[in-house]
Design a protein around this motif. Structure first.
Motif, PDB file in Angstrom:
ATOM      1  N   PHE B  53      48.372  35.671  49.589  1.00 14.31           N
ATOM      2  CA  PHE B  53      47.495  36.444  50.462  1.00 14.31           C
ATOM      3  C   PHE B  53      46.790  35.538  51.467  1.00 14.31           C
ATOM      4  CE2 PHE B  53      43.723  38.915  51.529  1.00 14.31           C
ATOM      5  CZ  PHE B  53      44.323  40.115  51.824  1.00 14.31           C
ATOM      6  N   ALA B  55      47.827  32.591  52.537  1.00 12.17           N
ATOM      7  CA  ALA B  55      48.761  31.987  53.484  1.00 12.17           C
ATOM      8  C   ALA B  55      49.281  33.005  54.492  1.00 12.17           C
ATOM      9  CB  ALA B  55      49.924  31.353  52.727  1.00 12.17           C
ATOM     10  N   PHE B  56      49.500  34.248  54.027  1.00 11.98           N
ATOM     11  CA  PHE B  56      50.164  35.198  54.924  1.00 11.98           C
ATOM     12  C   PHE B  56      49.250  36.266  55.503  1.00 11.98           C
ATOM     13  CE2 PHE B  56      53.725  33.483  52.478  1.00 11.98           C
ATOM     14  CZ  PHE B  56      54.528  33.081  53.533  1.00 11.98           C
ATOM     15  N   PHE B  57      47.990  36.276  55.088  1.00 15.75           N
ATOM     16  CA  PHE B  57      47.091  37.238  55.723  1.00 15.75           C
ATOM     17  C   PHE B  57      45.826  36.582  56.274  1.00 15.75           C
ATOM     18  CE2 PHE B  57      43.884  40.603  55.889  1.00 15.75           C
ATOM     19  CZ  PHE B  57      44.563  41.510  56.691  1.00 15.75           C
ATOM     20  N   LEU B  58      45.092  35.899  55.401  1.00 12.30           N
ATOM     21  CA  LEU B  58      43.810  35.338  55.861  1.00 12.30           C
ATOM     22  C   LEU B  58      44.013  34.300  56.953  1.00 12.30           C
ATOM     23  CD1 LEU B  58      41.859  35.104  52.498  1.00 12.30           C
ATOM     24  CD2 LEU B  58      41.831  36.900  54.237  1.00 12.30           C
ATOM     25  N   LEU B  59      44.922  33.361  56.667  1.00 14.90           N
ATOM     26  CA  LEU B  59      45.169  32.313  57.650  1.00 14.90           C
ATOM     27  C   LEU B  59      45.688  32.896  58.973  1.00 14.90           C
ATOM     28  CD1 LEU B  59      45.320  29.208  58.156  1.00 14.90           C
ATOM     29  CD2 LEU B  59      47.692  29.311  57.346  1.00 14.90           C
ATOM     30  N   PRO B  60      46.728  33.763  58.928  1.00 16.73           N
ATOM     31  CA  PRO B  60      47.201  34.356  60.190  1.00 16.73           C
ATOM     32  C   PRO B  60      46.121  35.163  60.907  1.00 16.73           C
ATOM     33  CG  PRO B  60      48.835  34.667  58.473  1.00 16.73           C
ATOM     34  CD  PRO B  60      47.629  34.093  57.808  1.00 16.73           C
ATOM     35  N   MET B  61      45.298  35.869  60.155  1.00 17.08           N
ATOM     36  CA  MET B  61      44.243  36.657  60.803  1.00 17.08           C
ATOM     37  C   MET B  61      43.253  35.740  61.514  1.00 17.08           C
ATOM     38  SD  MET B  61      44.192  39.833  61.064  1.00 17.08           S
ATOM     39  CE  MET B  61      45.442  41.027  60.691  1.00 17.08           C
ATOM     40  N   ARG B  63      43.935  32.831  62.661  1.00 19.98           N
ATOM     41  CA  ARG B  63      44.657  32.292  63.813  1.00 19.98           C
ATOM     42  C   ARG B  63      44.679  33.322  64.949  1.00 19.98           C
ATOM     43  NH1 ARG B  63      46.503  28.499  66.126  1.00 19.98           N
ATOM     44  NH2 ARG B  63      48.632  28.200  66.894  1.00 19.98           N
ATOM     45  N   LEU B  64      44.906  34.576  64.576  1.00 22.56           N
ATOM     46  CA  LEU B  64      44.937  35.650  65.564  1.00 22.56           C
ATOM     47  C   LEU B  64      43.601  35.711  66.300  1.00 22.56           C
ATOM     48  CD1 LEU B  64      46.779  38.064  66.480  1.00 22.56           C
ATOM     49  CD2 LEU B  64      45.392  39.496  64.999  1.00 22.56           C
TER      50      LEU B  64
ATOM     51  N   LEU C 103      42.112  42.292  49.460  1.00 28.31           N
ATOM     52  CA  LEU C 103      43.515  42.575  49.157  1.00 28.31           C
ATOM     53  C   LEU C 103      43.980  43.878  49.796  1.00 28.31           C
ATOM     54  CD1 LEU C 103      44.055  41.621  45.393  1.00 28.31           C
ATOM     55  CD2 LEU C 103      45.157  40.641  47.386  1.00 28.31           C
ATOM     56  N   THR C 114      48.601  42.884  61.885  1.00 30.66           N
ATOM     57  CA  THR C 114      49.116  41.975  60.872  1.00 30.66           C
ATOM     58  C   THR C 114      50.375  41.270  61.373  1.00 30.66           C
ATOM     59  OG1 THR C 114      48.352  43.627  59.303  1.00 30.66           O
ATOM     60  CG2 THR C 114      49.657  41.828  58.420  1.00 30.66           C
ATOM     61  N   LEU C 116      51.346  40.711  64.466  1.00 31.07           N
ATOM     62  CA  LEU C 116      51.011  39.736  65.510  1.00 31.07           C
ATOM     63  C   LEU C 116      50.462  38.469  64.885  1.00 31.07           C
ATOM     64  CD1 LEU C 116      49.364  41.609  68.509  1.00 31.07           C
ATOM     65  CD2 LEU C 116      51.438  40.231  68.471  1.00 31.07           C
ATOM     66  N   ALA C 117      49.589  38.648  63.874  1.00 35.93           N
ATOM     67  CA  ALA C 117      48.990  37.489  63.227  1.00 35.93           C
ATOM     68  C   ALA C 117      50.067  36.629  62.589  1.00 35.93           C
ATOM     69  CB  ALA C 117      47.976  37.951  62.178  1.00 35.93           C
ATOM     70  N   LEU C 118      51.032  37.265  61.936  1.00 38.45           N
ATOM     71  CA  LEU C 118      52.123  36.514  61.307  1.00 38.45           C
ATOM     72  C   LEU C 118      52.933  35.780  62.370  1.00 38.45           C
ATOM     73  CD1 LEU C 118      53.357  38.969  58.535  1.00 38.45           C
ATOM     74  CD2 LEU C 118      52.495  36.645  58.184  1.00 38.45           C
ATOM     75  N   VAL C 120      52.006  34.807  65.465  1.00 37.32           N
ATOM     76  CA  VAL C 120      51.334  33.677  66.118  1.00 37.32           C
ATOM     77  C   VAL C 120      51.179  32.505  65.163  1.00 37.32           C
ATOM     78  CG1 VAL C 120      50.105  35.090  67.799  1.00 37.32           C
ATOM     79  CG2 VAL C 120      48.984  34.535  65.626  1.00 37.32           C
ATOM     80  N   THR C 121      51.209  32.772  63.840  1.00 35.02           N
ATOM     81  CA  THR C 121      51.030  31.679  62.885  1.00 35.02           C
ATOM     82  C   THR C 121      52.355  31.053  62.474  1.00 35.02           C
ATOM     83  OG1 THR C 121      49.146  32.912  62.038  1.00 35.02           O
ATOM     84  CG2 THR C 121      49.873  31.020  60.753  1.00 35.02           C
ATOM     85  N   TYR C 122      53.343  31.897  62.189  1.00 36.34           N
ATOM     86  CA  TYR C 122      54.593  31.359  61.649  1.00 36.34           C
ATOM     87  C   TYR C 122      55.777  31.527  62.586  1.00 36.34           C
ATOM     88  CZ  TYR C 122      51.970  31.052  57.319  1.00 36.34           C
ATOM     89  OH  TYR C 122      51.041  30.733  56.384  1.00 36.34           O
ATOM     90  N   LEU C 141      52.587  41.972  51.907  1.00 34.28           N
ATOM     91  CA  LEU C 141      51.171  42.144  52.252  1.00 34.28           C
ATOM     92  C   LEU C 141      50.799  43.621  52.267  1.00 34.28           C
ATOM     93  CD1 LEU C 141      50.443  39.759  55.230  1.00 34.28           C
ATOM     94  CD2 LEU C 141      49.703  39.552  52.874  1.00 34.28           C
ATOM     95  N   LEU C 144      51.347  45.326  48.549  1.00 40.68           N
ATOM     96  CA  LEU C 144      50.609  44.770  47.412  1.00 40.68           C
ATOM     97  C   LEU C 144      49.408  45.636  47.001  1.00 40.68           C
ATOM     98  CD1 LEU C 144      50.621  42.396  45.475  1.00 40.68           C
ATOM     99  CD2 LEU C 144      49.193  41.128  47.070  1.00 40.68           C
TER     100      LEU C 144
END
Lengths: 349, 306, 266
Positions: B53, B55-61, B63-64, C103, C114, C116-118, C120-122, C141, C144
């Motif tokens: 969670f 790595a794939f949600f908090l961090l990207p958010m 970053r966004l 969560l 979500t 877009l966030a993925l 821009v990050t990965y 995500l 879950l």
């Protein structure tokens, strides 16, 4: 109910066991208690008195505050969690596992102890037979009545040959009739097994019937420890007197070997001065005339085996008195109340 | 480790050691020893979810959020949703659309849901099944359903053609989107209304009737007020979904001016990543806040929306 | 609750039937359209499976990929979500509530954000960006919370704390209690959560549209593509295939919900 099954009688000791919960609420004041091997001790008290906390400390579900110690025999088990204490516990809601059959529930304690399958089946069946529920072995838990669940819970707790049996209000969930018959059965079972048993209840009839000794608790403290007779006839304080059974508390003046009860008077050798005397309803004699104090009937409640009478004296004292069931009295009737000085109690200051 | 505030000992036993602990579910009876114990195994059980969670949600958010402020406008991009007339226009129409969808869906679902709970008749369970069946349809399919109804070859077009001679086609506009969102939301809201209507204590209604209330008064004075938490939570989900949904609008027409489409256009056609990031971050915050507010009012947990 | 069947009853019944028709009619229409030779002409043009065939020829890969992602997603949510739900059920403090709130956020936050966030990050990790795992991350995500909530709901309804105390009193340690008592007793929640996860992953579009690449097209991406660029019959046939794929789990979900209800009323 028991056959040849007999368990060790392990004494249990609590030393300076107190419990303070989160937020500083003191649920239990420091408690010392010695429970003899094979004894049945009942913790009795109203809601919030600390009896369940004490049981959970004994079980290992709670840990006492720093400095408290729990001993099973010579072993200090304070630091052991419940799963390593080898206890048997019957929960108020029974806590039977809905995902397992009756037989699997009963055998579960043996399963986690690594007992081979064949042996645990045999022992579970033996235990079910002892509890007269052998025919329920394959049932699911939700197919059982309350009384049957109770028996399964007992069988499950006993099959592991626990050192101590702990029962947390085990009859509360049942209806009155069933409660009475199961109470008798549990009593016989505990005697036959010879196991040390600790039983928590808020029902004084249950406590009286089952306990070798009763621990009456109030507000986190032990109010009195004693046999059922001691508790009933020699209450240690006002709380116990009021909590157990019905008790009349009357203001009186004692002087020169006489006790003045309103306008009545009787011989007295107890404490002197302005005192409070206590008397049970069944220890007051109700006659038409010739007693110590005159009174009028304010109310009667017919209870079958007896009639409970509320009487008011001319001085405004109100007493509850038990008369035989067939007594025919009506409101307003004049009566006379007689007292036996030997049955009048006073509380220590 | 901090001890949780809501740890009542067996409440069924009435041993009230705690003033008034907020009860959650029936997790009572939880001994503090058992609870305080096994912090390690519990942490181990939580760890996988936490890592993924994070790595794939908090961090990207996070970053966004940063990227949203890294465009030509800088952090002012976050204000553009209010200052840029085009964005503001799209925000306003999205909010209005979502509010309208919520109101209509609540009204429709309440009438149907209450009816189905309060009456037993043959075929009722079939009706319930049909009404809740589209629960998991994705937005694109919902869009297609709207096209089947109100599109160029749709049923409504055929019927109006036969009746009036002119063909009514509204699928590819705000009206079509409206229909789609109502279609999407009805099953979920009906389920919520029915679930909480079934839990109502019938003695309240009987008491009202014993006092002489007529059927409509029973509904207005007893039943609807008791369903308020359900309305709040269902309404919030409905609103939040309508705010953020993308698939239906995408299927119907890219020209419909709602915020998700604006974001999509900024991102793909104009490659304006910073603006898209800022807008979508704001959109996310708004929908999340709508749900959180409703939940705090409704008390119970507002279930997650699809 | 039985009421006299006056005009109010019939009015409400009519209304309910209309709402029902609104939901069901387009489904039936689209299913019919999928097997009609020419929908513009109507049913009288004859029934055919050629559109379904065509869909299979054009989009078989998307169907396979969607299944693959859905089951991988299920495996991930089981491994991550069930233990997490148990921890959240046991911990009742503010921290646990905050974690639960976090969560659930990917459901409250629009999929577009979500995704877009993925990206821009990965997005810079080319191999990851191009693989189906990128879509899987988004789906995990998004689904879950449904697994966690579903299991949590059961845990809150079954006083598992007392059951665990019972098991502990019989000598069971942490792992034994978790495996023997906790897991079996929240099976219904795990099952409901699993069906929900499969269905949602199979139909997820909001995230997937931005996360997919030409080589990683899922079924809903294909659907959107067919709605936009193919004739109505093909879109319909494709939708029909989609319905056939999700209907079993939807029906199971309804049965599960129906079974859960009478029991909880006891």
């Amino acid at each position: 109910m028991s056959g040849s099954f007999h368990l060790d009688a392990v004494p249990v000791r609590l030393r300076r066991c107190a419990k303070t919960f989160h937020g500083g609420v003191r649920a239990l004041e420091p408690l010392d208690l010695d429970i003899r091997g094979g004894e049945t001790v009942v913790f009795l008290g109203p809601s919030g008195c600390g009896k369940t906390t004490t049981l959970r400390i004994l079980a290992g579900l709670e840990r006492p505050d720093e400095g408290g110690r729990v001993f099973y025999g010579e072993d200090d088990v304070t630091a052991l969690p419940i799963e390593r204490r080898n206890v048997g516990m019957v929960f108020q809601s029974y806590a039977l596992f809905p995902n397992m059959s009756v037989a699997e529930n009963v055998a579960y304690g043996l399963r986690v102890r690594g007992v081979p399958k064949a042996e645990r089946r045999e022992r579970a069946e033996e235990m079910l037979a002892m509890m007269h529920i052998a025919d329920l072995a394959g049932r699911r838990i939700d197919q059982l009545s309350g009384g049957q669940r109770q028996r399964v819970a007992l069988a499950r707790a006993l099959v592991v040959r626990p050192r101590v049996l702990l029962l947390d209000e085990p009859l509360t969930a049942l209806d009155a009739k069933l409660r009475d018959s199961l109470r008798l059965e549990i009593d016989r079972l505990l005697r036959a097994l010879g196991i040390t048993a600790i039983y928590v209840t808020h029902d004084q009839a249950e406590a009286m019937a089952l306990g070798d000794r009763i621990v009456v608790m109030s507000k986190g403290r032990v109010a009195q420890v004693g046999t059922p007779r001691e508790i009933y006839h020699r209450p240690a304080d006002a709380f116990v007197a009021d909590f157990i059974g019905t008790m009349n508390r009357l203001p009186a003046v004692a002087q020169d070997g006489r006790l003045l009860l309103g306008r009545g008077e009787l011989p007295w050798s107890g404490p002197q001065g302005r005192i409070e005397v206590l008397v049970r309803p069944e220890d007051v004699a109700l006659t038409a005339s010739g007693g110590h104090v005159d009174a009028r009937i304010a109310a009667t409640v017919f209870l079958g085996d007896r009639t409970r009478v509320v009487a008011e004296t001319a001085d405004g004292l109100t007493l509850t008195v038990d008369a035989p069931g067939r007594t025919d009295l009506a409101r307003g009737d004049a009566v006379s109340l007689g007292f036996d000085p030997a049955r009048l109690l006073t509380l220590p200051e | 480790m901090a001890l949780p505030p809501s740890q009542p000992p067996p409440a069924s036993q009435g041993e009230a050691f705690f003033p008034s602990p907020a009860k959650r579910g029936r997790g009572q009876g939880w001994g503090q020893v058992l609870l305080r114990r096994d912090p390690l195994p519990l942490a181990a059980l939580m760890a996988p979810a936490a890592v993924v969670f994070g790595a794939f949600f908090l961090l990207p958010m996070a970053r966004l959020f940063v990227i949203g402020g890294s465009g030509a406008e800088g952090w002012a991009a976050y204000a553009s949703i209010l200052l840029n007339p085009r964005h503001l226009q799209s925000l306003v129409s999205t909010v209005l659309l979502s509010a309208g969808v919520t109101a209509v869906t609540l009204a429709v679902s309440t009438v149907t849901g209450l009816f189905l709970v309060r009456h037993r008749f043959p075929g009722r369970s079939v009706l319930v099944a049909m009404l809740t069946f589209p629960l998991a349809f994705p937005g694109v399919v919902i869009g297609f359903m709207v096209i089947m109804l109100a599109g160029r070859q749709g049923l409504i077009g055929d019927v109006t053609q036969a009746l009036t001679g002119s063909k009514l086609v509204f699928a590819y506009s705000m009206a079509g989107l409206f229909l789609g969102y109502v279609y999407f939301s009805i099953p979920r809201v009906i389920l919520t209304v029915m679930a909480s209507a079934e839990k109502l204590d019938p003695s309240h209604e009987e008491a009202a009737r014993s006092l002489g209330a007529r059927p409509w008064q029973v509904v207005a004075h007893v039943i609807l007020p008791a369903l308020k938490p359900a309305f709040l939570s269902a309404g919030a989900i409905c609103f939040a979904t309508a705010m953020g949904a993308f698939g239906t609008a995408f299927t119907l027409a890219t020209r419909i001016d709602v915020l998700p489409m604006t974001i999509y256009t900024e991102f793909t056609l104009q490659a304006n990543i910073a603006t898209a990031a800022a807008l979508s971050f704001v959109l996310g915050a708004v929908t999340w806040a709508a749900l959180a507010t409703a939940r705090s009012f409704a008390g119970s947990s507002v279930a997650a929306a699809g | 609750m039985t009421h006299r069947r006056g005009p109010a009853f019939w009015a409400q019944l009519t209304f309910t039937l209309l709402v029902c028709a609104l939901l069901v009619v387009p489904v039936v229409l689209s299913m019919l359209a999928g097997v009609t030779v020419n929908y513009f002409v109507g049913i009288k043009s004859g029934l055919t499976l050629k559109w379904v065939d065509e869909v299979w020829r054009l989009y078989a890969e998307t169907i396979g990929l969607s299944m693959q992602i859905a089951f991988a997603c299920l495996a991930c949510t089981l491994l991550l979500g069930v233990p997490a739900a148990y921890v959240l059920a046991r911990k009742q403090g503010a921290v646990a509530r905050a974690i639960e709130e976090l969560l659930v956020m990917p459901v409250a936050v629009p999929g577009l954000a979500t995704a877009l966030a993925l990206i821009v990050t990965y997005g810079g990790f080319g191999d990851f960006r191009r693989s189906w795992l990128f879509i899987l991350a988004g789906h995990v995500l998004f689904t879950l919370p449904f697994m966690v909530r579903s299991v949590l709901a059961v845990l809150h309804s079954i006083d598992f704390a007392t059951l665990e105390e019972g098991a502990a009193s019989l000598g069971a340690g942490f792992i034994q209690r978790f495996v023997h008592v906790v897991l079996p007793n929240c099976l219904s929640g795990i099952l409901a959560g699993s069906l929900m996860v499969l269905t949602l992953s199979m139909g997820e579009f909001n995230l997937t549209w931005l996360l997919h690449t030409p080589l990683t097209k899922t079924l809903p991406v294909g659907l959107a593509d067919s709605y936009a660029s193919m004739r109505l019959e093909i879109g319909s046939a494709y939708t029909l295939v989609f319905f056939v794929m999700i209907v079993p789990s939807l029906i199971l979900l309804q049965i599960l919900a129906g079974r859960g209800r009478p029991r909880s009323e006891q």
